[in-house]
Write a protein that holds these residues in place. Structure first.
Motif, PDB file in Angstrom:
ATOM      1  N   PRO A  68       5.250  -5.461 -47.779  1.00  0.00           N
ATOM      2  CA  PRO A  68       4.319  -5.444 -46.949  1.00  0.00           C
ATOM      3  C   PRO A  68       3.077  -6.069 -47.376  1.00  0.00           C
ATOM      4  CG  PRO A  68       4.332  -3.134 -47.751  1.00  0.00           C
ATOM      5  CD  PRO A  68       5.465  -4.072 -48.175  1.00  0.00           C
ATOM      6  N   LYS A  90       3.773  -3.730 -39.306  1.00  0.00           N
ATOM      7  CA  LYS A  90       5.106  -4.020 -39.874  1.00  0.00           C
ATOM      8  C   LYS A  90       5.580  -5.583 -39.896  1.00  0.00           C
ATOM      9  CE  LYS A  90       6.953   0.528 -38.593  1.00  0.00           C
ATOM     10  NZ  LYS A  90       8.003   1.256 -37.888  1.00  0.00           N
ATOM     11  N   ARG A 121       4.536  -9.495 -43.839  1.00  0.00           N
ATOM     12  CA  ARG A 121       5.342  -9.069 -45.016  1.00  0.00           C
ATOM     13  C   ARG A 121       5.371 -10.664 -45.616  1.00  0.00           C
ATOM     14  NH1 ARG A 121       8.263  -4.523 -44.935  1.00  0.00           N
ATOM     15  NH2 ARG A 121       9.501  -5.199 -46.701  1.00  0.00           N
ATOM     16  N   ASP A 181      -0.093  -5.353 -46.819  1.00  0.00           N
ATOM     17  CA  ASP A 181      -0.880  -4.536 -46.169  1.00  0.00           C
ATOM     18  C   ASP A 181      -2.263  -4.781 -46.695  1.00  0.00           C
ATOM     19  OD1 ASP A 181      -0.201  -3.703 -48.649  1.00  0.00           O
ATOM     20  OD2 ASP A 181       0.602  -2.020 -47.960  1.00  0.00           O
ATOM     21  N   GLY A 197       7.538  -5.508 -34.363  1.00  0.00           N
ATOM     22  CA  GLY A 197       7.560  -4.391 -35.212  1.00  0.00           C
ATOM     23  C   GLY A 197       6.254  -3.511 -35.132  1.00  0.00           C
ATOM     24  N   ASP A 198       5.325  -4.233 -34.790  1.00  0.00           N
ATOM     25  CA  ASP A 198       3.614  -3.622 -35.073  1.00  0.00           C
ATOM     26  C   ASP A 198       4.072  -2.476 -33.984  1.00  0.00           C
ATOM     27  OD1 ASP A 198       3.212  -5.078 -36.920  1.00  0.00           O
ATOM     28  OD2 ASP A 198       1.829  -6.345 -35.693  1.00  0.00           O
ATOM     29  N   GLU A 232      -0.090   0.592 -36.843  1.00  0.00           N
ATOM     30  CA  GLU A 232       0.678   0.408 -38.138  1.00  0.00           C
ATOM     31  C   GLU A 232       1.100  -1.185 -38.077  1.00  0.00           C
ATOM     32  OE1 GLU A 232       4.614   2.195 -40.690  1.00  0.00           O
ATOM     33  OE2 GLU A 232       3.849   2.999 -38.582  1.00  0.00           O
TER      34      GLU A 232
END
Length: 223
Positions: free
Chosen positions: A158, A141, A144, A160, A73-74, A139
């Motif tokens: 997330p 993703k 998590r 982040d 997903g990144d 980004e």
């Protein structure tokens, strides 16, 4: 002349009570000096004391965190110097692989950003003269964490920024009315570890060592 009278010398002999009071005063003075020396040495020793190893590990983890590994997903941007046709943004598929021009299928998941750049340069040398490759994480993703159970807003969040258990619970809106805050568990995918978190002990006894930083994939269960 009349005969001179002899001088009279008055000798005062202190009473036993005087000697007792003087001895007591000296003893108190000695004890006060000993106490002052003890306090000074204690302050110096406390300044030299080494922090416990467990505290150091937690502190180091909260500041640096684990090395970022690319995951499904990144969004990553691969830049090949002087090769604009090969430079583009890629989305890592659910299986962890990406399709790259001239190279075909490349596994990106599980590699750090520098590791992937080095790997791609090595592969590109087979088809390009002296390639220079840069990899940028556009980004994230895949990183998590999850909060489930008796909280206001359960679900996935997330990862982040560096975040601790207490901060994650606050981010989920706090506890519901009947939450067992002294029986919270953290399920960590690394080595199938289960950690205990006692919110009551943390707040009442001021035990901050429980408030460990979260890692990717952690699940907080509030029964």
């Amino acid at each position: 002349f009349p005969p001179r009278q002899p001088d009279i010398v008055q000798i005062i002999i202190p009473s036993p009570r005087y000697f007792a009071m003087t001895k007591k005063t000296i003893t108190q003075a000695i004890l006060s000096c000993h106490l002052a020396v003890f306090l000074i040495l204690s302050s110096l020793i406390s300044g030299w004391a080494v922090e416990p190893e467990s505290v150091k590990k937690i502190s180091a983890d909260s500041q640096t965190g684990p090395l970022y590994k690319i995951g499904p997903g990144d969004l990553i941007e691969i830049l090949v110097w002087k090769e604009p046709d090969l430079s583009r943004i890629f989305s890592v598929r659910i299986d962890g692989w990406v399709s790259i021009p001239l190279l075909g299928e490349v596994q990106a998941a599980g590699k750090s950003i520098p590791e992937l750049a080095t790997f791609l340069e090595k592969r590109y040398r087979e088809v390009i003269s002296e390639p220079t490759v840069s990899v940028i994480l556009n980004e994230s993703k895949s990183w998590r964490y999850y909060v489930i159970g008796e909280v206001q807003h359960s679900g996935g969040y997330p990862l982040d920024t560096p975040i601790t258990v207490l901060q994650a619970l606050a981010r989920s809106g706090g506890f519901q009315e009947w939450a067992k805050t002294d029986e919270i568990k953290i399920f960590r995918s690394e080595n199938d570890t289960v950690l205990e978190f006692n919110f009551k002990s943390l707040t009442r006894k001021n035990d901050p060592h429980q408030d460990i930083p979260l890692r990717p994939g952690d699940t907080i269960l509030v029964p």
